[in-house]
Design an enzyme around this catalytic site. Structure first.
Site, PDB file in Angstrom:
ATOM      1  N   LYS A 121       0.822  -1.212   0.000  1.00  0.00           N
ATOM      2  CA  LYS A 121       0.000   0.000   0.000  1.00  0.00           C
ATOM      3  C   LYS A 121       0.855   1.261   0.000  1.00  0.00           C
ATOM      4  O   LYS A 121       0.439   2.290  -0.521  1.00  0.00           O
ATOM      5  CB  LYS A 121      -0.926   0.032   1.230  1.00  0.00           C
ATOM      6  CG  LYS A 121      -2.126  -0.873   1.092  1.00  0.00           C
ATOM      7  CD  LYS A 121      -3.162  -0.559   2.169  1.00  0.00           C
ATOM      8  CE  LYS A 121      -4.340  -1.498   2.094  1.00  0.00           C
ATOM      9  NZ  LYS A 121      -5.258  -1.355   3.228  1.00  0.00           N
ATOM     10  N   LYS A 205      -4.942  -9.144  -7.897  1.00  0.00           N
ATOM     11  CA  LYS A 205      -6.228  -9.448  -7.272  1.00  0.00           C
ATOM     12  C   LYS A 205      -7.255  -8.357  -7.606  1.00  0.00           C
ATOM     13  O   LYS A 205      -6.886  -7.205  -7.832  1.00  0.00           O
ATOM     14  CB  LYS A 205      -6.066  -9.664  -5.763  1.00  0.00           C
ATOM     15  CG  LYS A 205      -5.834  -8.429  -4.978  1.00  0.00           C
ATOM     16  CD  LYS A 205      -5.924  -8.663  -3.476  1.00  0.00           C
ATOM     17  CE  LYS A 205      -5.828  -7.299  -2.830  1.00  0.00           C
ATOM     18  NZ  LYS A 205      -5.920  -7.231  -1.427  1.00  0.00           N
ATOM     19  N   LYS A 208     -10.640  -2.713  -4.893  1.00  0.00           N
ATOM     20  CA  LYS A 208     -11.359  -1.436  -4.951  1.00  0.00           C
ATOM     21  C   LYS A 208     -10.474  -0.323  -5.485  1.00  0.00           C
ATOM     22  O   LYS A 208     -10.956   0.669  -6.007  1.00  0.00           O
ATOM     23  CB  LYS A 208     -11.774  -0.999  -3.537  1.00  0.00           C
ATOM     24  CG  LYS A 208     -12.819  -1.811  -2.871  1.00  0.00           C
ATOM     25  CD  LYS A 208     -12.980  -1.306  -1.426  1.00  0.00           C
ATOM     26  CE  LYS A 208     -13.765  -2.271  -0.583  1.00  0.00           C
ATOM     27  NZ  LYS A 208     -13.599  -2.062   0.850  1.00  0.00           N
TER      28      LYS A 208
HETATM   29  P1  AMP Z   1     -11.374  -4.943   2.244  1.00  0.00           P
HETATM   30  O1  AMP Z   1     -12.225  -4.446   1.146  1.00  0.00           O
HETATM   31  O2  AMP Z   1      -9.923  -4.771   1.982  1.00  0.00           O
HETATM   32  O3  AMP Z   1     -11.797  -4.435   3.590  1.00  0.00           O
HETATM   33  O4  AMP Z   1     -11.593  -6.514   2.263  1.00  0.00           O
HETATM   34  C1  AMP Z   1     -12.733  -7.120   2.860  1.00  0.00           C
HETATM   35  C2  AMP Z   1     -12.661  -8.619   2.742  1.00  0.00           C
HETATM   36  O5  AMP Z   1     -12.686  -9.037   1.372  1.00  0.00           O
HETATM   37  C3  AMP Z   1     -11.372  -9.250   3.341  1.00  0.00           C
HETATM   38  O6  AMP Z   1     -11.711 -10.440   4.003  1.00  0.00           O
HETATM   39  C4  AMP Z   1     -10.524  -9.538   2.120  1.00  0.00           C
HETATM   40  O7  AMP Z   1      -9.629 -10.605   2.341  1.00  0.00           O
HETATM   41  C5  AMP Z   1     -11.580  -9.915   1.098  1.00  0.00           C
HETATM   42  N1  AMP Z   1     -11.110  -9.661  -0.282  1.00  0.00           N
HETATM   43  C6  AMP Z   1     -10.726  -8.466  -0.791  1.00  0.00           C
HETATM   44  N2  AMP Z   1     -10.354  -8.604  -2.099  1.00  0.00           N
HETATM   45  C7  AMP Z   1     -10.503  -9.919  -2.397  1.00  0.00           C
HETATM   46  C8  AMP Z   1     -10.292 -10.703  -3.596  1.00  0.00           C
HETATM   47  N3  AMP Z   1      -9.852 -10.143  -4.724  1.00  0.00           N
HETATM   48  N4  AMP Z   1     -10.554 -12.040  -3.544  1.00  0.00           N
HETATM   49  C9  AMP Z   1     -11.018 -12.604  -2.389  1.00  0.00           C
HETATM   50  N5  AMP Z   1     -11.231 -11.931  -1.244  1.00  0.00           N
HETATM   51  C10 AMP Z   1     -10.982 -10.608  -1.228  1.00  0.00           C
END
Ligand code: AMP
Ligand code: TRP
Length: 343
Positions: A121, A205, A208
């Site tokens: 990040k 991956k 957002k």
């Molecule tokens: P975040 O949006 O970073 O708060 O992520 C929320 C949840 O979504 C966490 O458990 C992440 O590990 C999961 N996550 C985020 N991006 C991915 C992805 N590309 N594939 C699978 N899980 C994801």
């Protein structure tokens, strides 16, 4: 659920969180949210919207609260049931920040300096990042252990943070001679959606923060947008192969196959068995239909919740009360164990 923590005798409890930093996408849904919905039927569950984590990078104060409601709406629309699971915003439970401070004094700088997500990040700008971003995984450990949670459903990218949570729990228990006070939380990562990749680049991956909106399917996308993004998804000139080995070196194809599998409940091999030899002219529309069938009802319910913020706010306020009721006695014990003054 497996349980490696043989000596910890507290109840099983599930905790997880998502940041209110933009629309949720298919990776969030398949990697985490779908698991939340499944787990609530058989386990005590606490699902947080981690707004304190969000402000580790700049968030516009004018929209932070509405972003928090958006994530709550996504939880509810996906099927998290406030009668079964606690849903609340992190900033409404003060114990998170208090326990994070105590854990700051337990965690070692060397442990944090190994966290790959901070490096990703911050890139070359690490000196300019907030101290909070560096400390982010300690707050995450506090989130989980504030509830003595034993199981944490997350995507693959959170594995290292979960290992740090276990290290912090273990060191706290050892340092304060409080054996098994905190459980060593186990990540629940396995499953078909643990790592959903970008539709434009199968080696990155789905995220957002990726500038191209065509790289991801958002939970707010219309049926037409979903179909268009899948139609435009990067593939190659080949057809769907019949064995998993033949997916090697074809990351975009492997990703679409695993998305189909996650939606349909088929294994990757099951998807290949169904479509082997077919071109993407057949596979992509089938995938788009399946994606729309599953995501559209969620999007519609989400829009209903967004149109009714009072209802969402009530659920969040009740959730915060329920979360505080679990957290406060645990925090009181922590203060006692650490020897802080009290009357
Ligand atoms: P975040 O949006 O970073 O708060 O992520 C929320 C949840 O979504 C966490 O458990 C992440 O590990 C999961 N996550 C985020 N991006 C991915 C992805 N590309 N594939 C699978 N899980 C994801
Ligand atoms: N770090 C997680 C992410 O970016 C969000 C998060 C914060 C979390 N606290 C948590 C996940 C506690 C599980 C448990 O996805």
């Amino acid at each position: 659920m497996s349980n490696q923590q043989k000596q910890y005798s507290g109840p099983d409890r599930v905790f997880s969180g998502m940041q209110p930093t933009g629309d949720l996408h298919l990776g969030n849904y398949l990697g985490a949210l779908k698991k939340f919905v499944d787990l609530q039927h058989h386990h005590e569950c606490v699902f947080c919207i981690v707004d304190l984590h969000a402000v580790t990078v700049w968030q516009d104060p004018k929209i932070l609260a509405s972003q928090t409601r958006n994530i709550a709406a996504a939880y509810l629309a996906a099927g998290v049931d406030p009668a079964k699971a606690i849903i609340y915003p992190q900033s409404a439970v003060r114990g998170h920040t208090e326990l994070a401070w105590y854990f700051n004094c337990v965690a070692r700088i060397g442990w944090l300096s190994r966290m790959t997500q901070f490096k990703e990040k911050s890139g070359k700008n690490s000196e300019k990042m907030s101290v909070g971003l560096y400390d982010y995984p300690v707050l995450q450990a506090a989130d989980i252990l504030l509830f003595k949670a034993t199981h944490v459903p997350v995507g693959e990218d959170q594995k290292q943070h979960l290992e740090l949570s276990r290290d912090i729990a273990q060191k706290f228990n050892n340092d304060f001679k409080a054996p098994n006070f905190f459980p060593l939380p186990e990540p629940l990562i396995k499953g078909p959606g643990a790592r959903i990749m970008s539709l434009r680049d199968g080696t990155k991956k789905m995220s957002k923060s990726e500038p191209s909106d065509n790289s991801r399917i958002n939970l707010t996308d219309t049926a037409d947008m979903i179909a268009k993004k899948i139609r435009k998804a990067k593939t190659d000139a080949g057809a769907i192969p019949d064995s998993l080995e033949e997916l090697e070196g074809r990351p975009e194809v492997a990703n679409l196959v695993s998305i189909y599998g996650a939606f349909s409940g088929l294994s990757d091999q099951g998807v290949l068995d169904k479509y082997a030899g077919q071109g993407f002219g057949v596979f992509k529309p089938a995938l788009a239909d399946l994606a729309v069938e599953i995501l559209q009802p969620i999007t519609e319910r989400m829009n209903d919740y967004l149109a009714n913020p009072d209802e969402t706010d009530k659920i969040l306020a009740n959730g915060a009360d329920a979360a505080n009721q679990i957290a406060e006695p645990i925090l009181a014990e922590v203060r006692e164990i650490m020897g802080f003054w009290r009357k």
